[in-house]
Design a protein around this motif. Structure first.
Motif, PDB file in Angstrom:
ATOM      1  N   ILE A   1      60.824 -67.994 110.412  1.00 55.02           N
ATOM      2  CA  ILE A   1      60.513 -68.381 111.784  1.00 55.02           C
ATOM      3  C   ILE A   1      59.671 -69.651 111.870  1.00 55.02           C
ATOM      4  O   ILE A   1      59.518 -70.224 112.952  1.00 55.02           O
ATOM      5  CB  ILE A   1      59.782 -67.218 112.514  1.00 55.02           C
ATOM      6  N   LEU A   2      59.122 -70.121 110.758  1.00 48.98           N
ATOM      7  CA  LEU A   2      58.230 -71.288 110.787  1.00 48.98           C
ATOM      8  C   LEU A   2      58.875 -72.518 111.428  1.00 48.98           C
ATOM      9  O   LEU A   2      58.253 -73.168 112.280  1.00 48.98           O
ATOM     10  CB  LEU A   2      57.742 -71.611 109.376  1.00 48.98           C
TER      11      LEU A   2
ATOM     12  N   GLY B   1      58.398 -67.565 101.492  1.00 46.62           N
ATOM     13  CA  GLY B   1      57.618 -67.900 102.667  1.00 46.62           C
ATOM     14  C   GLY B   1      57.607 -69.387 103.000  1.00 46.62           C
ATOM     15  O   GLY B   1      57.574 -69.773 104.166  1.00 46.62           O
ATOM     16  N   TRP B   2      57.636 -70.234 101.968  1.00 47.52           N
ATOM     17  CA  TRP B   2      57.423 -71.657 102.183  1.00 47.52           C
ATOM     18  C   TRP B   2      58.630 -72.539 101.888  1.00 47.52           C
ATOM     19  O   TRP B   2      58.588 -73.753 102.117  1.00 47.52           O
ATOM     20  CB  TRP B   2      56.261 -72.138 101.299  1.00 47.52           C
ATOM     21  N   LEU B   3      59.707 -71.969 101.368  1.00 47.38           N
ATOM     22  CA  LEU B   3      60.835 -72.796 100.925  1.00 47.38           C
ATOM     23  C   LEU B   3      61.419 -73.637 102.048  1.00 47.38           C
ATOM     24  O   LEU B   3      61.644 -74.847 101.885  1.00 47.38           O
ATOM     25  CB  LEU B   3      61.927 -71.909 100.307  1.00 47.38           C
TER      26      LEU B   3
ATOM     27  N   LEU C   1      67.226 -71.564 102.489  1.00 49.04           N
ATOM     28  CA  LEU C   1      66.453 -70.335 102.330  1.00 49.04           C
ATOM     29  C   LEU C   1      67.389 -69.140 102.196  1.00 49.04           C
ATOM     30  O   LEU C   1      67.159 -68.238 101.373  1.00 49.04           O
ATOM     31  CB  LEU C   1      65.517 -70.145 103.524  1.00 49.04           C
ATOM     32  N   ALA C   2      68.449 -69.119 102.997  1.00 54.65           N
ATOM     33  CA  ALA C   2      69.454 -68.060 102.877  1.00 54.65           C
ATOM     34  C   ALA C   2      70.115 -68.090 101.502  1.00 54.65           C
ATOM     35  O   ALA C   2      70.420 -67.033 100.920  1.00 54.65           O
ATOM     36  CB  ALA C   2      70.505 -68.201 103.980  1.00 54.65           C
ATOM     37  N   LEU C   3      70.343 -69.291 100.963  1.00 56.35           N
ATOM     38  CA  LEU C   3      70.913 -69.419  99.622  1.00 56.35           C
ATOM     39  C   LEU C   3      69.994 -68.791  98.573  1.00 56.35           C
ATOM     40  O   LEU C   3      70.457 -68.157  97.615  1.00 56.35           O
ATOM     41  CB  LEU C   3      71.158 -70.889  99.296  1.00 56.35           C
ATOM     42  N   TYR C   4      68.689 -68.960  98.748  1.00 53.55           N
ATOM     43  CA  TYR C   4      67.719 -68.350  97.832  1.00 53.55           C
ATOM     44  C   TYR C   4      67.850 -66.828  97.849  1.00 53.55           C
ATOM     45  O   TYR C   4      67.903 -66.186  96.790  1.00 53.55           O
ATOM     46  CB  TYR C   4      66.311 -68.784  98.240  1.00 53.55           C
TER      47      TYR C   4
ATOM     48  N   ILE D   1      48.796 -70.426  99.472  1.00 55.20           N
ATOM     49  CA  ILE D   1      49.445 -71.729  99.436  1.00 55.20           C
ATOM     50  C   ILE D   1      49.003 -72.595 100.612  1.00 55.20           C
ATOM     51  O   ILE D   1      48.936 -73.822 100.499  1.00 55.20           O
ATOM     52  CB  ILE D   1      50.978 -71.556  99.418  1.00 55.20           C
ATOM     53  N   GLY D   2      48.690 -71.970 101.746  1.00 52.60           N
ATOM     54  CA  GLY D   2      48.232 -72.740 102.896  1.00 52.60           C
ATOM     55  C   GLY D   2      47.003 -73.569 102.576  1.00 52.60           C
ATOM     56  O   GLY D   2      46.913 -74.750 102.960  1.00 52.60           O
ATOM     57  N   TRP D   3      46.069 -72.989 101.835  1.00 60.52           N
ATOM     58  CA  TRP D   3      44.857 -73.725 101.461  1.00 60.52           C
ATOM     59  C   TRP D   3      45.180 -74.817 100.444  1.00 60.52           C
ATOM     60  O   TRP D   3      44.710 -75.955 100.577  1.00 60.52           O
ATOM     61  CB  TRP D   3      43.828 -72.763 100.887  1.00 60.52           C
ATOM     62  N   PHE D   4      46.011 -74.493  99.440  1.00 60.17           N
ATOM     63  CA  PHE D   4      46.368 -75.490  98.430  1.00 60.17           C
ATOM     64  C   PHE D   4      47.124 -76.659  99.048  1.00 60.17           C
ATOM     65  O   PHE D   4      46.882 -77.822  98.713  1.00 60.17           O
ATOM     66  CB  PHE D   4      47.218 -74.850  97.328  1.00 60.17           C
TER      67      PHE D   4
END
Length: 415
Positions: free
Chosen positions: A50-51, A248-250, A269-272, A371-374
């Motif tokens: 949804i991002l 989550g981030w791809l 993302l669907a391919l993943y 990952i958000g912080w990194f």
């Protein structure tokens, strides 16, 4: 009229009728509960899919995205305390119905607070969605107890396939409707699925059984005493974190890194998810014929290579190759680890994550949030830096587990 007395052949058949009916009830209820893994996959893959719909591919406020995942994780952790007493008091059917209803309400609420509303409103909705997803998982595991005890391996494999299918459908649903519907409309459409599940479970009957208590601190410490158990728990920690860090981030990473459209990023993302799903089916067929250690070794190498390839690529073709390597590399690891957990953790019960394993799963879910912080500190490349380091850790742990197993085997022969 003379009373009809059942013959010796009729009496056993009559006495077996209630038993057969109870058996059919157990099987039918367990199958319906097992189907809930599809909805579970839909729920847990929702934040990553949804991002772009919420417009985060156009911003660089990665800490907000990390907050979405953090609040989802907090909801899952809260569900581990909420679900067991509800299962004991209300029963499996009630909890399944209630969690599906709660998930539908949470998705409708998120549709109502889509941008331009403040992200903090959506974090509250994701917290509730995490509670619904976590409690749903717990109820499903209790609901499938009868078929799990009959054939645990087949049940776990089928559960993984259904879960992966739900994740795949979520990504495809968003990618195919991205340019057709508004953000609220896509989320309302998603909310229909848990609503239908709630109706299904409300009209179904389930085999109720005693819900075991949560593990005590003493049982948790007992798990730590086994080096092999600790290594397996660490492997689950890193592998679970790797899979969901990428999931989550791809889409966000691909869109910003390559400058492609959101719909194309969601298709990748669907391919993943497709690679994970097909990879697990293929890996399952290979298990009887190929050494498990070799499969773990090869999958770890493929995951490291795929993550590195995706990290350095600058075109869609390289991204596709990297995603396929990552998905096929991640695919066999979790089913093999679950198989080993059954031997290493004698107190493991399908109804809840017990002992050290519960900490491993909870910690692994924090990877997408961290990952958000990194990414805020080092840019979007950090998105794949975490699963790359995690894949190396998994590779090292696979080697250590292999060495530890060989050592135990030699010790057993010596005694």
């Amino acid at each position: 009229m003379k009373d009809v007395v059942p013959t010796a052949f009729e009496q056993p058949v009559a006495s077996l009728t209630p038993v057969l009916e109870r058996g059919r009830l157990k099987t039918a209820g367990a199958r319906k509960a097992l189907a809930g893994f599809f909805l579970s996959g839909l729920i847990f893959s929702f934040p990553g899919a949804i991002l772009p719909v919420w417009g985060h591919h156009r911003t660089w406020d990665y800490s907000v995205v990390g907050g979405y995942f953090l609040f989802t994780v907090l909801g899952v952790l809260a569900s581990t305390w909420i679900a067991p007493p509800l299962l004991r008091r209300k029963g499996i059917g009630w909890v399944l119905t209630a969690t599906c209803t709660l998930a539908a309400v949470a998705l409708l609420y998120l549709a109502a607070v889509s941008p331009p509303f403040s992200p903090w409103y959506r974090m509250g909705g994701l917290l509730v969605l995490g509670i619904a997803g976590g409690a749903l998982h717990s109820a499903i595991f209790h609901g499938i107890h009868s078929i799990y005890s009959h054939d645990s391996a087949a049940t776990v494999n089928l559960a993984g396939i259904l879960f992966g299918l739900g994740c795949l459908v979520m990504a495809l649903l968003v990618s195919e409707t991205f340019f057709l519907y508004t953000a609220p409309s896509i989320q309302i459409l998603t909310a229909v699925v848990p609503a239908l599940y709630a109706v299904l479970y409300a009209r179904s009957r389930f085999d109720e059984h005693e819900v075991p208590m949560q593990a005590s601190p003493r049982e948790l410490l007992r798990d730590v005493r086994s080096p092999g158990a600790v290594l397996l728990a660490l492997l689950v920690f890193f592998q679970f974190g790797n899979e969901w860090a990428v999931a989550g981030w791809l889409a966000l990473f691909i869109i910003q890194r390559l400058g492609i459209s959101p719909a194309t990023g969601l298709s990748l993302l669907a391919l993943y998810w497709f690679a994970l799903l097909v990879g697990r089916v293929i890996a399952q067929s290979m298990l009887p014929r190929v050494s498990h250690a070799k499969i773990l070794f090869a999958s770890s190498v493929a995951a490291v290579f795929g993550t590195l390839l995706l990290l350095v690529t600058n075109n869609v073709g390289g991204a596709v190759a990297g995603i396929l390597c990552i998905g096929s590399g991640f695919a066999p690891i979790y089913p093999l680890v679950v198989e080993k957990i059954g031997h290493r953790f004698p107190d493991y019960h399908p109804g809840f994550y017990n002992g050290l394993v519960s900490l491993a799963f909870a910690g692994g879910l924090l990877a997408p949030a961290s990952i958000g912080w990194f990414a805020s500190e080092w840019g979007v490349r950090a998105v794949l830096g975490v699963p790359f380091a995690g894949s190396i850790a998994v590779f090292a742990l696979v080697v250590l587990i292999w060495v530890e197993a060989r050592f135990e085997a030699k010790s057993g022969k010596a005694t």
